[in-house]
Design an enzyme around this catalytic site. Structure first.
Site, mmCIF file in Angstrom:
data_model
loop_
_atom_site.group_PDB
_atom_site.id
_atom_site.type_symbol
_atom_site.label_atom_id
_atom_site.label_comp_id
_atom_site.label_asym_id
_atom_site.label_seq_id
_atom_site.Cartn_x
_atom_site.Cartn_y
_atom_site.Cartn_z
ATOM 1 N N GLY A 231 117.440 -15.970 -15.477
ATOM 2 C CA GLY A 231 118.093 -17.276 -15.362
ATOM 3 C C GLY A 231 118.227 -18.074 -16.641
ATOM 4 C CD GLU B 265 111.610 -19.944 -16.056
ATOM 5 O OE1 GLU B 265 112.657 -19.340 -16.394
ATOM 6 O OE2 GLU B 265 110.779 -19.463 -15.277
ATOM 7 C CG ASP B 266 115.657 -20.331 -14.515
ATOM 8 O OD1 ASP B 266 114.413 -20.489 -14.449
ATOM 9 O OD2 ASP B 266 116.263 -19.501 -13.808
ATOM 10 C CG ASP C 247 109.970 -24.819 -7.047
ATOM 11 O OD1 ASP C 247 110.096 -26.044 -6.872
ATOM 12 O OD2 ASP C 247 109.900 -24.012 -6.101
ATOM 13 C CG ASP D 67 119.601 -16.118 -8.937
ATOM 14 O OD1 ASP D 67 118.648 -16.753 -9.453
ATOM 15 O OD2 ASP D 67 119.434 -15.271 -8.039
ATOM 16 N NE ARG E 256 121.418 -14.264 -12.536
ATOM 17 C CZ ARG E 256 120.174 -14.640 -12.252
ATOM 18 N NH1 ARG E 256 119.706 -15.770 -12.697
ATOM 19 N NH2 ARG E 256 119.391 -13.854 -11.531
HETATM 20 P P1 IMP Z 1 107.916 -21.257 -9.699
HETATM 21 O O1 IMP Z 1 106.977 -20.141 -10.001
HETATM 22 O O2 IMP Z 1 107.736 -21.765 -8.305
HETATM 23 O O3 IMP Z 1 107.841 -22.372 -10.715
HETATM 24 O O4 IMP Z 1 109.351 -20.622 -9.652
HETATM 25 C C1 IMP Z 1 110.272 -20.771 -10.623
HETATM 26 C C2 IMP Z 1 111.345 -19.703 -10.493
HETATM 27 O O5 IMP Z 1 111.968 -19.714 -9.195
HETATM 28 C C3 IMP Z 1 112.443 -19.986 -11.483
HETATM 29 O O6 IMP Z 1 112.238 -19.264 -12.674
HETATM 30 C C4 IMP Z 1 113.690 -19.535 -10.755
HETATM 31 O O7 IMP Z 1 113.929 -18.167 -11.036
HETATM 32 C C5 IMP Z 1 113.372 -19.670 -9.302
HETATM 33 N N1 IMP Z 1 113.944 -20.928 -8.746
HETATM 34 C C6 IMP Z 1 113.255 -21.999 -8.312
HETATM 35 N N2 IMP Z 1 114.076 -22.965 -7.881
HETATM 36 C C7 IMP Z 1 115.337 -22.512 -8.052
HETATM 37 C C8 IMP Z 1 116.647 -23.086 -7.820
HETATM 38 O O8 IMP Z 1 116.823 -24.241 -7.353
HETATM 39 N N3 IMP Z 1 117.711 -22.303 -8.129
HETATM 40 C C9 IMP Z 1 117.596 -21.040 -8.641
HETATM 41 N N4 IMP Z 1 116.385 -20.483 -8.899
HETATM 42 C C10 IMP Z 1 115.267 -21.202 -8.608
HETATM 43 MG MG MG Z 2 113.373 -17.719 -13.444
#
Ligand code: IMP
Ligand code: MG
Length: 201
Positions: A54, A109-110, A113, A169, A175
């Site tokens: 991403g 990072e994109d 969350d 995505d 993307r």
């Molecule tokens: P975390 O480990 O919960 O912080 O997850 C983060 C990852 O989940 C990111 O690197 C994204 O690949 C994916 N992700 C979380 N939210 C979204 C979103 O709203 N759109 C697309 N990908 C997301």
């Molecule tokens: Mg990601």
């Protein structure tokens, strides 16, 4: 802000909701971030670690605005389960090619969350003894954060919304949109139900 009307084919499925961050606004933020990073790391060399897939689009725009000697490397991480509802199991599926010991590492990072992916990664990379390690994310969605992460650079903050475009995505698509869109909630709701029933089988 008027959106360029040249991506009708991608949007024809009616999966996309409204634009949250228009392409032009993203570009403005990217320039600001690039300038800040240039000042903060003055006199140093940077190793930028991009998290696949991403963050690739953000990375390619960002580095054009960083006026420093730098290298880039890529890392791929998979979290178990559906994006928004991962169970917290994280695995490196592609490791770095570079040795990061003694180097100034900036992770790009994109979206962050829960923070589980990144905190796993930071722990893993810190063990390799870099000189410093910081995070630069396009989007910081702090409402669901369950780990303690220090995010030095971010372009946008976001509440409880699933977004696509500009690298982000939904099922590996969207993307290539130049703006960031909200996904229509009726679409995700259906998916969450499907996921729940799969897990219960
Ligand atoms: P975390 O480990 O919960 O912080 O997850 C983060 C990852 O989940 C990111 O690197 C994204 O690949 C994916 N992700 C979380 N939210 C979204 C979103 O709203 N759109 C697309 N990908 C997301
Ligand atoms: Mg990601």
């Amino acid at each position: 802000m008027i959106e360029k009307n040249n991506q009708k084919n991608i949007n024809s499925s009616e999966i996309l909701g409204r634009i949250l961050f228009p392409g032009a606004e993203i570009q403005k933020k990217v320039i600001e971030l690039g300038n800040r990073i240039t000042l903060d790391y003055k006199g140093k060399e940077l190793l930028i670690v991009c998290i696949l897939r991403g963050a690739v689009i953000f990375l390619t725009d960002l580095i054009k605005h960083i006026d420093l000697p730098l290298s880039i490397d890529f890392m791929s991480i998979s979290s178990y389960g559906f994006n928004m509802h991962g169970s917290g199991l994280v695995k490196i599926t592609k490791d770095l090619d570079e040795n990061i010991e003694g180097r100034h590492v900036l992770i790009v990072e994109d979206i962050i969350d829960t923070g589980l992916t990144l905190s796993y990664m930071i722990r893993n990379l810190k063990a390799r003894e870099p000189a410093s390690i910081e995070i630069c994310t396009l989007i910081d969605r702090a409402v669901r954060r369950i780990t303690d992460l220090k995010i030095k650079y971010y372009a946008f903050k976001l509440e409880e919304k699933y977004v696509v475009g500009y690298g982000l995505d939904y099922k590996q698509k969207y993307r290539n949109l130049e703006s960031i869109y909200e996904l229509r909630t009726d679409t995700i709701k259906k998916d969450i139900e499907t996921l729940k029933s799969t897990l219960n089988k």
